[in-house]
Design an enzyme around this catalytic site. Structure first.
Site, PDB file in Angstrom:
ATOM      1  CD  GLU A  44      -2.568   0.953   2.794  1.00  0.00           C
ATOM      2  OE1 GLU A  44      -3.523   1.717   2.985  1.00  0.00           O
ATOM      3  OE2 GLU A  44      -2.235   0.049   3.599  1.00  0.00           O
ATOM      4  CE  LYS A 110      -7.267   1.335   3.299  1.00  0.00           C
ATOM      5  NZ  LYS A 110      -6.058   1.667   4.084  1.00  0.00           N
ATOM      6  CE1 TYR A 116      -7.560   0.413  13.652  1.00  0.00           C
ATOM      7  CE2 TYR A 116      -9.300   1.131  12.170  1.00  0.00           C
ATOM      8  CZ  TYR A 116      -8.308   0.227  12.512  1.00  0.00           C
ATOM      9  OH  TYR A 116      -8.067  -0.846  11.698  1.00  0.00           O
ATOM     10  CB  CYS A 146      -4.747  -2.010   4.044  1.00  0.00           C
ATOM     11  SG  CYS A 146      -4.110  -2.276   5.718  1.00  0.00           S
ATOM     12  CG  LEU A 331      26.754   1.328  27.511  1.00  0.00           C
ATOM     13  CD1 LEU A 331      27.958   0.522  27.034  1.00  0.00           C
ATOM     14  CD2 LEU A 331      25.499   0.483  27.448  1.00  0.00           C
ATOM     15  N   GLY A 333      25.697  -0.145  33.101  1.00  0.00           N
ATOM     16  CA  GLY A 333      25.887  -1.481  33.635  1.00  0.00           C
ATOM     17  C   GLY A 333      24.583  -2.151  33.989  1.00  0.00           C
ATOM     18  CB  SER A 337      21.973   1.204  29.476  1.00  0.00           C
ATOM     19  OG  SER A 337      22.731   0.529  30.468  1.00  0.00           O
ATOM     20  CG  ASN A 413      15.450  13.717  39.488  1.00  0.00           C
ATOM     21  OD1 ASN A 413      15.595  12.511  39.321  1.00  0.00           O
ATOM     22  ND2 ASN A 413      14.325  14.253  39.917  1.00  0.00           N
TER      23      ASN A 413
END
Length: 460
Positions: A44, A110, A116, A146, A331, A333, A337, A413
């Protein structure tokens, strides 16, 4: 009736790249011709890419997509092709062009437009009014798009009553978990209900937040799967369909006779569109090579592999289609990640992935060792930048304002936001895409740091 060789071109178009998409279609047309295909179907809106969204508000974009279809027509010499594009008549239509032996011979619009979830087609397109039946030699073939196939009453019903032995359904159907199994069950029901085989071709690839999984299918009139393409990979699926067997099967189904015997045929059934029939000239005879060896029914993936492969494809195509050469991620550990790093390496290769390890005074030795071992295992560089001096400077700057207040999530933070700033600095300086490493469970309950671990260009 001789066998009809179908080719379902499960390809990965890019939204807006009309020239690139047309070249992709032309290459698959040549491959299908070499394989002896009589009929080849593409996904499509394949010419424009799906979903084109507000590109559809640009008349030049529509014109270029139409011109691309005209250029593709001569490439259909010796076969019939169904190609998704945007049509422009009195309005815009989500459309399928029928290219036959070098000519553009028919167009289908179509009828059912989804509006939706991730779909917004009623914003852009007008609904079609007629089903399309091609008479390809002595084989009646319906063309649908479709959503047309997702309802038991509608275009497929009209085509079944009109005598279609095969219904081609072109798609850009986004993936969600186990979507392929759901589609297969639905298509088997539609095929059985209409006593017609269904050739379902789906797009594959990532486009922004969507992933298209492929898994194109040919389902017999008895609801049995005759061919299935692999998931998350481009593929030309070939299948020899016996129209005579379909016709014999339909003779055992009395439902079409009963509908035809009703006053006015099927006209008194709600939502049944009329059928426009187009006779196609016979294709010139040519030699047909044998089908490639092996089972044409590719196996389904196990659930966890299915999810992982979807994530890998989504990352690969987001990076590729947006012109990035490399990605970077923090990263720690930890599990999140580490998983994102594994996905990135499988998507792009270790040479295009960089990890940043950004320890603070609270970082454990175990975290340091785990991040380093992961980077070694994946073969990616790991750049370490301690953030404690920056963190201390923040604390000193804020001390007069936070005097006599206990430490809490504010200080936690700050660390995450320092890390986000450093990751974005690498992104700006080297044009690397930052992959954020939060997970959906955290997102759903708000357990992340705004401007910290939420920072990034793509949330894997």
């Amino acid at each position: 009736m001789k066998a009809l060789r179908l080719a379902l071109a499960q390809v990965n178009p890019t939204v807006g790249d009309i020239d690139g998409n047309a070249a992709l279609i032309a290459a698959r047309l040549e491959e299908a011709r070499a394989a002896g295909a009589d009929l080849v179907a593409f996904p499509e809106l394949c010419v424009a890419g799906y979903p084109p969204e507000d590109l559809l508000l640009n008349p030049e974009f529509i014109r270029e997509n139409l011109e691309a279809v005209r250029r593709l027509a001569p490439a259909s010499r010796g076969l019939t092709a169904v190609v998704g594009f945007v049509d422009w008549r009195d309005d815009l239509y989500n459309a399928a062009a029928v290219l036959h032996d070098g000519e553009w011979v028919a167009t289908y619009h179509k009828i059912y437009l989804p509006n939706y979830g991730v779909f917004d087609e009623e914003r852009y397109f007008r609904r079609g009014e007629r089903a399309l039946l091609l008479r390809l030699g002595d084989v009646p073939v319906g063309v649908t798009i479709c959503e047309d196939a997702w309802y038991p009453v509608g275009p497929l019903y009209s085509l079944g009553l009109a005598g279609a032995l095969l219904i081609v359904n072109i798609n850009a159907s986004p993936y969600h978990f186990q979507k392929g199994r759901f589609r297969e069950t639905m298509l088997a029901t539609r095929a059985s209900d209409n006593a017609a085989a269904i050739a379902y071709v789906n797009a594959v690839g990532g486009q922004d937040e969507l992933v298209f999984d492929g898994q194109s299918l040919v389902v017999g009139a008895d609801g049995q799967v005759l061919a299935r393409a692999p998931a998350f990979a481009e593929h030309l699926l070939l299948c020899d369909l016996d129209p005579g067997a379909v016709r014999r099967w339909s003779l055992h189904d009395p439902r079409k006779r009963k509908e035809r015997l009703r006053p006015g045929g099927a006209a008194d059934v709600p939502d049944i569109p009329p059928v426009a029939a187009v006779d196609l000239p016979p294709l010139p005879p040519r030699d047909r090579p044998p089908l490639p060896p092996g089972d044409p029914i590719h196996p389904r993936l196990e659930p966890l592999e299915e999810i992982y492969r979807a994530l890998v494809l989504g990352v690969r195509d987001y990076v590729r289609k947006n012109g990035f050469e490399r990605v970077v991620l923090g990263l720690s550990g930890g599990i999140d990640s580490s998983l994102v790093a594994c996905i990135a390496v499988d998507a792009l290769g270790p040479e295009r992935v960089t990890g940043l390890f950004l320890p603070s005074r609270y970082t454990s030795q175990a975290s340091r060792e785990d991040a380093a071992e992961l980077a070694r295992n994946l073969g990616i560089p790991l750049i370490e930048i301690p953030i404690d001096p920056l963190f201390q400077h923040y604390l000193d700057t804020l001390a007069p304002h936070f005097a006599d207040l206990p430490e809490d999530t504010t200080e936690e933070n700050i660390q995450a936001r320092i890390r986000g700033n450093l990751l974005m600095a690498f992104s700006n300086k080297f044009r690397w895409l930052v992959l954020s490493t939060g997970d959906k469970s955290e997102t759903s309950v708000g357990y992340m740091t705004l401007y910290g671990d939420m920072a990034g260009g793509f949330a894997v």
